[in-house]
Design a protein around this motif. Structure first.
Motif, PDB file in Angstrom:
ATOM      1  N   HIS A  53      30.091 -82.294  -5.689  1.00  0.00           N
ATOM      2  CA  HIS A  53      30.812 -83.283  -6.488  1.00  0.00           C
ATOM      3  C   HIS A  53      31.161 -82.711  -7.870  1.00  0.00           C
ATOM      4  O   HIS A  53      32.304 -82.769  -8.310  1.00  0.00           O
ATOM      5  CB  HIS A  53      29.939 -84.537  -6.587  1.00  0.00           C
ATOM      6  N   ASP A  57      34.774 -81.837  -9.574  1.00  0.00           N
ATOM      7  CA  ASP A  57      35.166 -82.344 -10.889  1.00  0.00           C
ATOM      8  C   ASP A  57      35.689 -81.214 -11.761  1.00  0.00           C
ATOM      9  O   ASP A  57      36.652 -81.385 -12.512  1.00  0.00           O
ATOM     10  CB  ASP A  57      33.983 -83.028 -11.577  1.00  0.00           C
ATOM     11  N   HIS A 161      35.732 -90.856 -15.960  1.00  0.00           N
ATOM     12  CA  HIS A 161      35.249 -90.269 -14.718  1.00  0.00           C
ATOM     13  C   HIS A 161      33.869 -89.629 -14.904  1.00  0.00           C
ATOM     14  O   HIS A 161      32.978 -89.800 -14.080  1.00  0.00           O
ATOM     15  CB  HIS A 161      36.238 -89.236 -14.204  1.00  0.00           C
ATOM     16  N   ASP A 165      30.132 -90.023 -13.118  1.00  0.00           N
ATOM     17  CA  ASP A 165      29.316 -88.927 -12.579  1.00  0.00           C
ATOM     18  C   ASP A 165      27.840 -89.151 -12.867  1.00  0.00           C
ATOM     19  O   ASP A 165      26.974 -88.823 -12.051  1.00  0.00           O
ATOM     20  CB  ASP A 165      29.731 -87.589 -13.200  1.00  0.00           C
ATOM     21  N   THR A 201      37.042 -89.348  -6.455  1.00  0.00           N
ATOM     22  CA  THR A 201      37.719 -88.248  -7.161  1.00  0.00           C
ATOM     23  C   THR A 201      38.983 -87.849  -6.403  1.00  0.00           C
ATOM     24  O   THR A 201      40.066 -87.710  -6.990  1.00  0.00           O
ATOM     25  CB  THR A 201      36.800 -87.015  -7.280  1.00  0.00           C
TER      26      THR A 201
HETATM   27 ZN   LIG Z   1      32.862 -87.029 -10.409  1.00  0.00          ZN
END
Ligand SMILES: [Zn+2]
Ligand SMILES: [Zn+2]
Length: 307
Positions: A53, A57, A161, A165, A201
């Motif tokens: 992840h 990003d 965003h 996370d 995402t």
């Molecule tokens: Zn993320």
């Protein structure tokens, strides 16, 4: 010549935003490496997923950097509309990569769910995820502050965003606690939650690209018409269409004036309308106006719902 001052501050902003994005990208990569390394070492599938992840990003930060680079490239003969759509090409490619990555992560989660190996949850695992969560919170705060200072849309959306996370990290943390409590499937459920975040995402990256690809309208036609009709010489305004990208919008519309108006005056009116539109909508890159003599009946072949 009077345009030089805003240009300078604009490119300064670009450089500052670029710096923030590069810093964020580096932090995302570091966190990704930490989570992936420990996730595989200790067999914690949710931490592996969260590592991917963070890696995705970092990829989406690359889109931001490309967008910034494109924004400073002036239009040229081959690309008279500018280079902004290269950002869309990058978005679509990276969005597809994230989707493929999501499949890969899903396979890992499936293997863990059906396999015999169990996660090794040590205090170090809590340390790794704790540092990752703290990093997300700090970066999100840092990006948000920079977004305000440099008036940057890219940074503002990335800050939101990055905050999410931290939530993904908290899901992993909860999974670890469950495993410690004797519920090994806690790790699997946490991994599924992280997959949701990865999916978000991918959705975000692909959606932003699609908005441009399908030429979605970016400005409200009624708001445009309202501004145009403030000009005393304008009789009517129709067929208002906008497209492009947020922050770089191309607009075209038809405006009617008195049929007896001299060309010279019509040209003046046209420039004045453009000036009013640019003053009201800062995101306008280009305005194309078709001037027409005003008739009671409109003869053109314009789609009914756009007249
Ligand atoms: Zn993320
Ligand atoms: Zn027309």
């Amino acid at each position: 010549m009077c345009a030089s001052t805003p240009e300078v501050s604009r490119s300064n902003n670009h450089r500052a935003v670029r710096r923030v994005l590069i810093f964020t990208l580096a932090a995302n990569l570091l966190v990704a490496v930490g989570k992936l390394a420990w996730g595989y070492h200790a067999n914690i599938v949710s931490m592996q997923a969260d590592g991917f992840h963070s890696f995705f990003d970092a990829l989406s930060n690359v889109i931001g950097l490309i967008a910034l680079g494109m924004a400073t490239l002036p239009p040229d003969r081959e690309h008279p509309y500018g280079h902004q759509k290269l950002e869309v090409a990058a978005s679509m490619a990276i969005g597809m990569m994230i989707l493929l990555g999501l499949l890969e992560v899903g396979r890992g989660v499936w293997a863990a769910a059906t396999g015999a190996a169990s996660p090794q949850v040590s205090p170090a695992a809590f340390g790794v995820i704790g540092v990752a969560i703290a990093t997300s919170f700090v970066i999100s705060w840092y990006e948000k502050r920079a977004a305000k200072r440099y008036d940057s849309m890219i940074l503002a959306s990335d800050a939101a965003h990055t905050f999410s996370d931290a939530l993904a990290g908290i899901a992993v943390l909860i999974g670890l606690v469950l495993v410690r409590q004797g519920i090994p499937s806690g790790d699997i459920f946490a991994a599924l939650a992280v997959m949701l975040f990865i999916g978000m995402t991918a959705y975000r990256v692909l959606r932003d690209g699609m908005i441009v690809l399908v030429d979605a309208a970016l400005l409200d036609a009624d708001a445009i018409r309202e501004v145009v009709c403030t000009h005393p010489e304008v009789r009517s305004c129709h067929y208002v269409r906008s497209r492009g990208m947020p922050g770089s919008v191309h607009l075209d519309l038809h405006v009617t004036v008195d049929p007896d108006m001299k060309m010279e005056q019509a040209g003046e009116v046209l420039l004045e309308i453009k000036a009013r539109l640019h003053a009201r909508f800062s995101e306008l890159e280009d305005v194309l106006i078709q001037l027409e003599p005003h008739h009671p009946v409109h003869y053109e072949d314009v789609p009914d719902n756009l007249v």
